[in-house]
Motif scaffolding. Sequence first.
Motif, short mmCIF file in Angstrom:
data_model
loop_
_atom_site.label_atom_id
_atom_site.label_comp_id
_atom_site.label_asym_id
_atom_site.label_seq_id
_atom_site.Cartn_x
_atom_site.Cartn_y
_atom_site.Cartn_z
N THR A 15 61.04 65.40 33.39
CA THR A 15 60.02 64.42 34.27
C THR A 15 59.14 63.82 33.51
O THR A 15 58.49 64.26 32.46
N PRO A 16 59.06 62.53 33.74
CA PRO A 16 58.05 61.50 32.84
C PRO A 16 56.66 61.56 33.06
O PRO A 16 55.97 60.53 33.13
N GLN A 17 56.22 62.81 33.41
CA GLN A 17 54.96 63.02 34.01
C GLN A 17 53.81 62.28 33.18
O GLN A 17 53.96 62.59 31.72
N ASN A 18 52.55 61.88 33.50
CA ASN A 18 51.70 61.14 32.31
C ASN A 18 50.44 62.13 32.36
O ASN A 18 49.38 61.50 31.67
N GLN A 19 50.38 63.07 33.24
CA GLN A 19 49.11 64.00 33.09
C GLN A 19 48.68 64.23 31.43
O GLN A 19 47.81 64.39 30.84
N ASP A 20 49.99 64.80 30.81
CA ASP A 20 49.77 64.83 29.30
C ASP A 20 50.93 64.19 28.80
O ASP A 20 52.06 64.74 28.84
N PRO A 21 50.75 62.94 28.41
CA PRO A 21 51.91 62.07 28.06
C PRO A 21 52.92 62.62 27.02
O PRO A 21 53.96 62.16 26.90
N GLN A 22 52.39 63.36 26.10
CA GLN A 22 53.08 64.08 25.04
C GLN A 22 53.90 65.17 25.40
O GLN A 22 54.80 65.38 24.79
N THR A 23 53.80 65.62 26.82
CA THR A 23 54.48 66.71 26.82
C THR A 23 56.16 66.22 27.29
O THR A 23 56.92 66.89 26.58
#
Length: 755
Positions: A15-23
């Motif tokens: 998932t390309p989630q951006n809440q923590d972009p490094q995840t």
Amino acid sequence: MTDYGHELAFGTFLTPQNQDPQTPVRLAQVSEAAGLDLVTFQDHPYQPGFLDTWTLLSWVAAQTERVTVSGNVLNLPLRPPAVLARAAASLDLLSGGRFALGIGAGGFWDAIESMGGTRLTPAESVTALEEAIEIIRGIWNVGERRILRVDGAHHRVAGAKRGPAPAHDIPIWLGAYKPRMLRLVAREADGWLPSLAYLKDGDLRRGNAIIDEAAAEAGRDPAQVRRLLNINGAVTETRQGFLQGPVDQWVEELTALALEDGIGTFVLGTDDPRLIQVYGEEIAPAVRDAVARERATTGTVPAAARRGAAAIALRRDGIDYDAVPASLAAGAVEPGDRAYESVRHNYLRAGSPGLVLRPRTVEQVVEGLAYARSQDVPLGVRSGGHGISGRSTNDGGIVLDLGAFDTVQVVDPATRRVRLGAGATWGAVAETLVPHGWAISSGDYGGVGVGGLATTGGVGLLGRTFGLTIDHVVAAQVVTADGRVLHASREDNPDLFWGLRGAGGNLGVVTWVEIEAMELGDVVFSQMTLDARDTAGLLERWGAAVEKAPRELTSFLILSPPRRGQDAVAQLMTVYAGADTEAAVHELERLAEAGPLLGHQGYVLPYSGVVQPADRHHTGGGDPAVRSGLVTHLDGDVSRAFERIARSGLSYFLQIRATGGAAHDLAPDATAYPHRHQSFLLTAMGAAQPGLNAAWDAEVAPYTDGLYLSFDTDTRPERLADAFGPNLARLRQVKRAYDPDNVFRANFPIRPAAG
């Protein structure tokens, strides 16, 4: 049961989630560390909670070393195909061939419209996708010289320039479910990428059947379409459902999908790092082993070795394609393969071989050579494919391409001993050696392969300083005509070692050479343009200045003859291989006095800035004729003769290379290359061999003393005597010992001594 024989691959769908972009970046790195092959991300540009997928793919490619990255799948309605093609090729080049292009036709049309996209009907979206694929492949097809025009209903390009070429043949995978999309997959794509969660019972079987039938109708083998599958699941202690259970259950169920439904790539949707580790370290290896065991029992033909009717129809006579060794079949390229255009030609010459074998190990070289000997067609051996003679390709024959042998390895730092794969290029070699403060003299162009130059001579821009390339070769590995793998050096097979240094590809297939590099810091590199209206006078003055110069200076002269109202000009490429820039400037000023100076640029840079890395994508260019000759001085007679060739209209490229200096330090019989007193190498290239031969024989040949094998395409028998002089008799004895049947006869064949 449907097993298409694809080499299994395993990846993650993150998932390309951006809440923590490094995840997602860390999860990609976890995927790589777990041994997985592929990392993919969904692409929903209208989703504010997601990172932009293309930006993320680029960042992940930079933060990883081995895994392939891909969109799963990229949203075509919001990504113009011509721009997408260039972006994909760029990322592939930057990552070293680690990109795959997963594309979708679009589905969430309200969201797509909200971002400026155009709503399409299902039928229109399929048409748009087909047009996009045509544009994308057209941009990548740099071998086609015409500009790209596609006048589609939804996507158009009106004269787009092609390129860049990707680092590898980027696969195009389509997310598809409906019959029309599946038929498009069969005709145009390299992979089918559905999600298991969206499939009903029997959809895999039905989808495969549609693709198989449509592929056959298009002349393709169904195995040319890789079957990928997005999966979800959990590893639990007990069985709780499909892919919901212990590792053994996962292995059993994925193995069945591979063998019964033809799935070649499994992409696990998860953001759980522990599940990724178990998947990569335990499940994937076990599935590979289980599938390999079953395939060994059933004799499954690898997918890469299968061809459809359209490709089979293009096969050439005299080659038993079914007998290609199994170890080489997957990488072999035939005239009907998409990769054929990238391997058929060499630097200057167009080729149409019937088969290109691409071994990756010396054992495969042995197998490939034995197979080629059993076929009644010509054999060519290629390292970098740059050779002017063009013998590394042919018409209807077999080419043994050593491009995979491209390693550059320091063997002994104390003696500066470096092992170079035959398929490495000199630009890559120079770049690798710069941090060590070393260099190897190696021609003037970084795209030349190691194998050809390091066995023929090597008249380079460090030549007067360090001698020929072959002068520093200390060992080689050679596959002989009878399949032996020999080590050649002064101690081992010394007669073969002697012959390899000058005889080119006449004695065997060289897989690597070891060379003692020279210590060298930055050099002074000069590019001058001189008025050459007084051509003979310019050549004589330049030659005298070079001969008086210290060994640190090596200079090449390219002569452009007068044409279409333009006066003759000479371009000098000169290297001063020393740290004394004041002395370098003094010597360059003396060269500039050879004729009116029209322009000059000078640089202080590493040798890798002179011989820069270059790609090996060759597109041919005809059938040029080349003649060469060595002379001791550029005196008046020689210079006037060369001027007459230049003004004859029979040659469009003329060059003089300064040699001598350190190249004179060896005796004529120290290597098979005997020319150890001449100071200049003259070369002329033209369109027709008979005309150039007649002019060269009449004007220049009376003044020459030997020739350089790599720069001559006159195949008359007397050229061998010019090339090898007094060493020819000994060389024929070596030929008799190692190639009595004259297997290696494509490039200036040396007849074995009578026995």
